[in-house]
Design an enzyme around this catalytic site. Structure first.
Site, mmCIF file in Angstrom:
data_model
loop_
_atom_site.group_PDB
_atom_site.id
_atom_site.type_symbol
_atom_site.label_atom_id
_atom_site.label_comp_id
_atom_site.label_asym_id
_atom_site.label_seq_id
_atom_site.Cartn_x
_atom_site.Cartn_y
_atom_site.Cartn_z
ATOM 1 N N HIS A 74 0.819 -1.214 0.000
ATOM 2 C CA HIS A 74 0.000 0.000 0.000
ATOM 3 C C HIS A 74 0.851 1.262 0.000
ATOM 4 O O HIS A 74 0.391 2.316 -0.447
ATOM 5 C CB HIS A 74 -0.955 -0.011 1.194
ATOM 6 C CG HIS A 74 -2.150 -0.874 0.982
ATOM 7 N ND1 HIS A 74 -3.377 -0.613 1.543
ATOM 8 C CD2 HIS A 74 -2.318 -2.012 0.248
ATOM 9 C CE1 HIS A 74 -4.241 -1.538 1.163
ATOM 10 N NE2 HIS A 74 -3.615 -2.404 0.391
ATOM 11 N N VAL A 92 1.089 3.857 -3.945
ATOM 12 C CA VAL A 92 0.591 5.232 -3.847
ATOM 13 C C VAL A 92 1.772 6.192 -3.943
ATOM 14 O O VAL A 92 2.481 6.441 -2.978
ATOM 15 C CB VAL A 92 -0.181 5.451 -2.539
ATOM 16 C CG1 VAL A 92 -0.697 6.884 -2.462
ATOM 17 C CG2 VAL A 92 -1.337 4.467 -2.423
ATOM 18 N N GLY A 133 4.650 5.737 -5.068
ATOM 19 C CA GLY A 133 5.956 5.127 -4.863
ATOM 20 C C GLY A 133 6.245 4.739 -3.426
ATOM 21 O O GLY A 133 5.515 5.079 -2.499
ATOM 22 N N ASP A 146 7.674 5.421 -0.481
ATOM 23 C CA ASP A 146 8.237 6.616 0.151
ATOM 24 C C ASP A 146 7.750 6.841 1.578
ATOM 25 O O ASP A 146 7.938 7.915 2.146
ATOM 26 C CB ASP A 146 7.907 7.850 -0.690
ATOM 27 C CG ASP A 146 6.397 8.038 -0.877
ATOM 28 O OD1 ASP A 146 5.614 7.250 -0.294
ATOM 29 O OD2 ASP A 146 5.992 8.967 -1.603
ATOM 30 N N HIS A 151 -1.742 -13.220 -0.190
ATOM 31 C CA HIS A 151 -3.007 -13.530 0.467
ATOM 32 C C HIS A 151 -3.056 -14.971 0.951
ATOM 33 O O HIS A 151 -4.114 -15.439 1.371
ATOM 34 C CB HIS A 151 -4.181 -13.235 -0.470
ATOM 35 C CG HIS A 151 -4.507 -11.774 -0.557
ATOM 36 N ND1 HIS A 151 -5.549 -11.267 -1.295
ATOM 37 C CD2 HIS A 151 -3.923 -10.695 0.034
ATOM 38 C CE1 HIS A 151 -5.588 -9.947 -1.170
ATOM 39 N NE2 HIS A 151 -4.602 -9.583 -0.376
ATOM 40 N N THR A 152 -1.940 -15.653 0.909
ATOM 41 C CA THR A 152 -1.820 -16.912 1.640
ATOM 42 C C THR A 152 -1.811 -16.642 3.133
ATOM 43 O O THR A 152 -1.970 -17.550 3.940
ATOM 44 C CB THR A 152 -0.540 -17.661 1.225
ATOM 45 O OG1 THR A 152 -0.510 -18.939 1.854
ATOM 46 C CG2 THR A 152 0.717 -16.898 1.651
ATOM 47 N N THR A 189 -4.134 -22.972 5.808
ATOM 48 C CA THR A 189 -2.884 -22.606 6.499
ATOM 49 C C THR A 189 -2.822 -21.085 6.619
ATOM 50 O O THR A 189 -2.006 -20.438 5.954
ATOM 51 C CB THR A 189 -1.659 -23.143 5.732
ATOM 52 O OG1 THR A 189 -1.696 -22.652 4.375
ATOM 53 C CG2 THR A 189 -1.636 -24.658 5.717
#
Length: 315
Positions: free
Chosen positions: A61, A65, A67, A69, A188-189, A237
Site C-alpha cells: 500500500h 501510492v 511510490g 516513500d 493472500h496466503t 494454512t
C-alpha cells in the site's frame, strides 16, 4: 505511441531508482541497520503472527501510492489528508506501530540515517521469511516523502471487487506485469479480511464459488451485520506462507472477488495460478522478484525527500 512513451517513462524511472538503491547501501553508515530492523520485526510477529500479513500489505500500500516513500505512515494534519484514511486503509491497514518501533530501535544506533521507507520494505521481507516465506535481498537507499497522497490512494489501491482487467491495468501502470500480479497476490496466503469485503461474493453469485466453502463462510458473515468480523484469506494454512492460496483459487475457494478473478476465466493468469499451485519453489522465486521490482516503484533517492525522525510526521 502514447503507450510506448508511458512504458519508456516507467522504464527510465525504474532504472534510475535501481541505480540509487543497493542491498549494501547502509554498510558504511549503519552496519547494524538491517539486523536491528529484523530483530524488531521478529519480536512483533512472535507476539501476533497475523502481523506478518499486515506488514507485507503495508509495503504494498505504500509503494502503490506515489511510490515506496513511507507516505502511508504520515498522519493527517490541518493541511494534509492521510493515506491511512483512504478507502482501502481506513480501519484496515495495520502495522504502523511496528514500523514506529523498528524506527525507534534504528534511531537509537544510527540517528537520522535510515529512512522509514526502507524500514517498511525490509519489514515486509523479514515478515515473509519469519512465517515460512522466501528471503530475498532488499535494495535500500530510499528516502521519505514530505507529503501524503490520499486521493491517489483512493484511486490506485485495488478494490476487493476489482476485475482482472482493472487489476492488470493498475499493475501495468506501476510497471508490473501479469506474472507480478499473480505472484504478489499470493501474499493472500496470509492474513484476514473483514466480512464486508467478501459478503457480496458469498451472497450475490454462485457461479465461481464452491458451495461448501460459501456455506462455511456464511456462518460468520451473515447477510445483515457482522461487517467487521474477520475470516482468514486461506482457511487451511492461514498463518503460514505457502502456495495453498493458488490451490484455493483452483477449487473456487478464493475469499475475495479480486482473488478469484485470477483463475477460471480462461485468461493468461489461469496457467500461472496452476503453475504456482504445483511448484512452490517457482512461486517463492517469482514472489521475491516481484517484491524487489515493486520496491523500485517511484522511489525518492539522493537529495530528494528526507529521512524522517519519526515515521508519522515530516521533519
Amino acid at each position: 505511441m502514447a503507450i510506448f512513451k508511458i512504458l519508456v517513462l516507467l522504464l527510465s524511472l525504474c532504472c534510475f531508482s535501481q541505480a540509487q538503491l543497493s542491498p549494501t547501501f547502509y554498510d558504511q553508515t549503519c552496519q547494524n541497520a538491517l539486523s536491528t530492523i529484523r530483530s524488531s520485526i521478529r519480536t512483533a510477529i512472535s507476539r501476533e503472527r497475523r502481523m506478518a500479513a499486515s506488514l507485507i500489505r503495508l509495503h504494498f500500500h505504500d509503494c502503490f501510492v506515489n511510490g515506496c516513500d513511507a507516505s502511508v505512515m504520515l498522519v493527517a494534519t490541518p493541511t494534509m489528508e492521510s493515506e491511512r484514511d483512504s478507502l482501502a486503509n481506513f480501519q484496515s491497514a495495520r502495522g504502523f506501530e511496528v514500523i514506529d518501533q523498528a524506527k525507534s530501535a534504528v534511531e537509537s544506533v544510527c540517528p537520522g540515517v535510515v529512512s522509514c521507507a526502507d524500514i517498511i520494505a525490509v519489514a515486509a521481507r523479514d515478515a515473509s521469511e519469519y512465517v515460512g516465506g522466501p528471503r530475498y535481498d532488499v535494495k535500500v537507499g530510499r528516502r521519505d516523502s514530505t507529503n501524503a497522497f490520499r486521493a491517489i490512494a483512493d484511486r490506485d489501491l485495488p478494490n476487493f471487487r476489482a476485475s482482472l482487467n482493472d487489476l492488470s491495468e493498475l499493475f501495468l501502470r506501476k510497471g508490473l506485469n501479469t506474472r507480478d500480479l499473480v505472484a504478489l497476490s499470493g501474499a493472500h496466503t496470509l492474513g484476514q479480511a473483514q466480512c464486508l469485503t467478501f459478503k457480496g461474493r458469498l451472497y450475490d453469485n454462485s457461479s465461481d464459488i464452491d458451495a461448501g466453502f460459501s456455506s462455511t463462510r456464511k456462518r460468520r458473515c451473515p447477510v445483515n451485520g457482522g461487517d467487521t468480523t474477520l475470516a482468514p484469506l486461506d482457511q487451511v494454512t492461514p498463518n503460514s506462507f505457502d502456495n495453498n492460496y493458488y490451490r484455493n483459487l483452483m477449487q473456487k475457494k478464493g475469499l475475495l472477488e479480486s482473488d478469484q478473478v485470477l483463475f477460471g476465466t480462461g485468461a493468461s493468469t489461469d496457467s500461472i495460478v496452476t503453475e504456482y499451485s504445483r511448484n512452490p519453489s517457482r512461486f517463492a522465486s517469482d514472489f521475491s522478484a516481484a517484491m524487489i521490482k515493486m520496491g523500485d516503484i517511484q522511489t525518492l533517492t539522493g537529495s530528494d525527500g528526507q529521512i524522517r525522525r519519526i515515521c508519522s510526521a515530516v521533519n
